[in-house]
Design a protein around this motif. Structure first.
Motif: not given
Length: 712
Positions: A150-173
């Motif tokens: 549970l001490r890694t919750l913020h890091i896992d959330c951060s990585i999930a947001l960054a990867l999801l953002a990458g997917v949206l950027a890729l889809r936008a292209q």
């Protein structure tokens, strides 16, 4: 000809029919939920706070949920990560009495991580099997040892947001229509910025869209596509530049966390040489050899629930086989023939190294395997997938999917289950009993009054055995309580232990607890609580009748989600084969669970690639051992590390429940001894270590490894 405005969610599978899109993403979603649920399967929600979780709960209970950190107050040193408490604050706001929503948000972030990685993998390999493989490996990559707590919750959330953002950027292209492209680009930029404000070390994940396009199209075509549609690149680049500039500005401020890293001394040539060595001999070695080799050791030396795991592995293999057959039948092209393994390998190495690089600024992070490989797992998954695809020159696609890809995913899953197992062991050994004892002791004192506690349970020395979190735990359990005063009843040291060596002391005399501060001032308490060796709590009050009373155990709500015990572990094969007790003195910075020690500092790393050690700092040090069977003889093996002074070895004495042991030195740093059956008690046994202390350092010997085996 009519022109239709493209939806940003249309065409997720790049030209496939909508029914096929729904089917594919339904399968991937089910797979992602199942792969995440498998990590929780043996444990439920039993795991609670280990370190930082209690700090955050202590802050929330006194100041309310903290969603944003500004440049003022005691948390201003974290202003480079202003959203770093946001996931935990959300979980606390939803339920402040248990860790249920911490688990839920952690699991949700891992599902998003899987789906985002699977989408990128599907895009790069033009294959659903390839997407599933990359998504599963990104989720379960075994190099890091800190994803599942549970001490890694913020890091896992951060990585999930960054990867999801990458997917949206890729889809936008890829999407047609300017409106959809701009909408997806803006959303991608916002999510990536949010992720970086939680944890800035995820910034290298900004490379994901470009590398994915390179793997799919090649360099020339990727550049041409970006030039033809520059809007996405400009918005994505602007978001990245804004994040980098923000981190750079904060990094120039010496009172910030980032400033402490950037301000480290050393010439650039020396730094570059050190970084290059670290990347090759630490990062790449760990990511592509050591982590995978350790899985083999886990499977064959520790896994005891083999039938259950084999059933899980068989289901994974069946899924890969059916998907490979489905894809080959539908398109008449094997899934291994749709991607370039060379480009995928190159892109994976670039992403792995880039995501590891931020941690090169911190030698302490380089020495451990916690959080340093979480973002790099995306690159590692690409590299492993490229190697698996390369088998197409020798094997059929179906065999590769079933015999190579599926077992690789199963092995990685095993590593995550083991990681969850070890953190649950730690929590079962220290978290649950100590939190329960603190709740019981705290309730026995009036609000605001100091809470003197004598610790006979062991531990509470440092970080991983809850020592540094004692005050925060009591604040969370009872915000009106006074400060805890923690005394080690076996050594007379004040806890937690602070280097270079303890300055304060405590004694129990004539039913009074006396605490001596570093400046010599004394405070005497006639009423104090004692955490006994079995975890129960007694109240000592020389003005009461009787003077010693056993307190009724209080079970705080935070402990009510589960009661997992080490006996429930899937990894008891070594113990079942005969090993009665083991202590690796690294205090969880690797995987070893902290031991119930007294007069011994927590484990510390002596250098990259060197085994950790724990220093003895008291002439009455020792360990509490509660796993031996009575009326049975045992053999003890103690491995020592470096030592402070030679007399510490010459005059070293070991006792078992107060009786001296006959030592046999098999080499200068290895001791063997026999423990006669008549010395072994039913529950609590104490191994004592006595050696002279160095006058300057306050240390005697360094401990590496202790094993106790039953004698036949």
């Amino acid at each position: 000809m009519k022109h239709f405005r493209a939806s940003p969610l249309r065409g997720l599978a790049f030209g496939m029919k909508n029914t096929s899109v729904v089917a594919e993403w339904s399968m991937l979603t089910i797979a992602g939920v199942a792969l995440v649920a498998a990590i929780w399967l043996p444990f439920g929600f039993a795991l609670g706070g280990l370190i930082e979780e209690w700090e955050e709960l202590g802050l929330f209970v006194t100041h309310g949920p903290i969603f944003f950190i500004d440049g003022t107050g005691s948390l201003s040193f974290l202003r480079g990560r202003p959203l770093t408490f946001a996931p935990q604050a959300l979980a606390y706001a939803l339920d402040h009495s248990t860790f249920f929503y911490w688990h839920l948000l952690l699991a949700l972030s891992l599902v998003i991580k899987f789906l985002s990685s699977a989408y990128v993998g599907r895009f790069m390999t033009r294959s659903l099997v390839g997407g599933l493989l990359i998504g599963a490996l990104t989720l379960h990559y075994p190099a890091d040892t800190m994803q599942i707590n549970l001490r890694t919750l913020h890091i896992d959330c951060s990585i999930a947001l960054a990867l999801l953002a990458g997917v949206l950027a890729l889809r936008a292209q890829e999407v047609a229509g300017m409106t959809a492209r701009l909408a997806l680009s803006l959303l991608a930029a916002a999510l990536f910025i949010a992720g970086s404000l939680i944890y800035e070390a995820i910034l290298p994940l900004a490379l994901v869209p470009a590398l994915a396009m390179y793997v799919r199209y090649g360099l020339v075509s990727t550049v041409a596509r970006c030039v033809k549609q520059p809007a996405v690149l400009l918005m994505w680049g602007a978001a990245l530049v804004a994040c980098v500039v923000f981190v750079a500005i904060i990094g120039q401020q010496s009172d910030s966390y980032q400033g402490t890293l950037v301000g480290q001394t050393g010439g650039w040539f020396q730094k570059l040489a050190y970084w290059a060595r670290t990347i090759v001999f630490t990062a790449l070695h760990r990511g592509f050899w050591q982590a995978w080799e350790q899985i083999y050791s886990l499977a064959w030396t520790q896994l005891s629930f083999r039938t259950v795991f084999l059933l899980i592995s068989a289901n994974i293999a069946l899924c890969f086989f059916l998907l490979a057959v489905r894809e080959e039948t539908a398109k008449d092209v094997p899934w291994t023939q749709k991607a370039s393994p060379v480009r995928l390998l190159f892109a994976g190495i670039v992403l792995f190294v880039a995501c590891y690089s931020p941690f090169l600024l911190s030698t302490s992070h380089v020495a451990i395997t916690q959080r340093t490989y979480l973002a790099a797992a995306s690159g590692g998954a690409m590299v492993v997938t490229a190697v698996i695809i390369a088998f197409r020159f020798f094997l059929s696609a179906r065999i590769i999917a079933t015999v190579i890809a599926a077992p690789t995913v199963s092995a990685a899953l095993l590593a995550q289950i083991y990681q969850h197992d070890q953190y649950n062991r730690n929590y079962a050994q220290f978290g649950r009993p100590i939190v329960k004892a603190l709740a019981t002791a705290t309730a026995a004192f009036p609000p605001g009054a100091p809470i003197p506690i004598v610790n006979m349970y062991g531990g509470l020395n440092g970080t991983w055995d809850l020592g540094v979190a004692v005050t925060l735990v009591t604040v969370y359990l009872l915000p009106t309580s006074g400060p805890p005063i923690l005394c080690d009843g076996r050594t007379g040291q004040m806890l937690p232990l602070v280097r270079p060596f303890p300055k304060k002391s405590c004694t129990i005399k004539e039913d009074n607890l006396t605490v001596v501060a570093a400046d010599g001032k004394q405070a005497t308490y006639s009423r104090f609580a004692v955490i006994e060796s079995d975890g129960t709590v007694t109240l000592h009050d020389n003005k009461a009748t009787p003077p010693i009373q056993a307190l009724k155990t209080i079970m705080p709500p935070v402990l009510t989600l589960g009661n997992w015990a080490p006996s429930d572990s899937w990894f008891n094969r070594v113990r079942n084969s005969g090993l009665a007790y083991e202590c690796k003195f690294e205090s969880m910075w690797g995987y070893a669970v902290p031991c119930r020690t007294f007069g011994i500092y927590e484990g510390e790393w002596t250098g990259v690639g060197m085994p950790p050690v724990s220093w003895v700092n008291n002439k009455d040090a020792g360990l509490i051992i509660d796993t031996l069977e009575p009326n049975r003889s045992y053999k003890m093996i103690l491995q020592l590390g470096k030592y402070a002074v030679t007399p510490a070895l010459d005059q070293l004495q070991l006792t078992f429940n107060g009786s001296p042991l006959q030592l046999v030195w098999t080499d200068p740093r290895r001791i063997e001894a026999s423990i006669p059956y008549e010395l072994v008690k039913d529950r609590i046994n104490v191994l004592g270590l006595s050696a002279p202390l160095d006058d300057k350092s306050g240390l005697s010997i360094a401990l590496q490894h202790l094993q106790i085996w039953p004698m036949r």
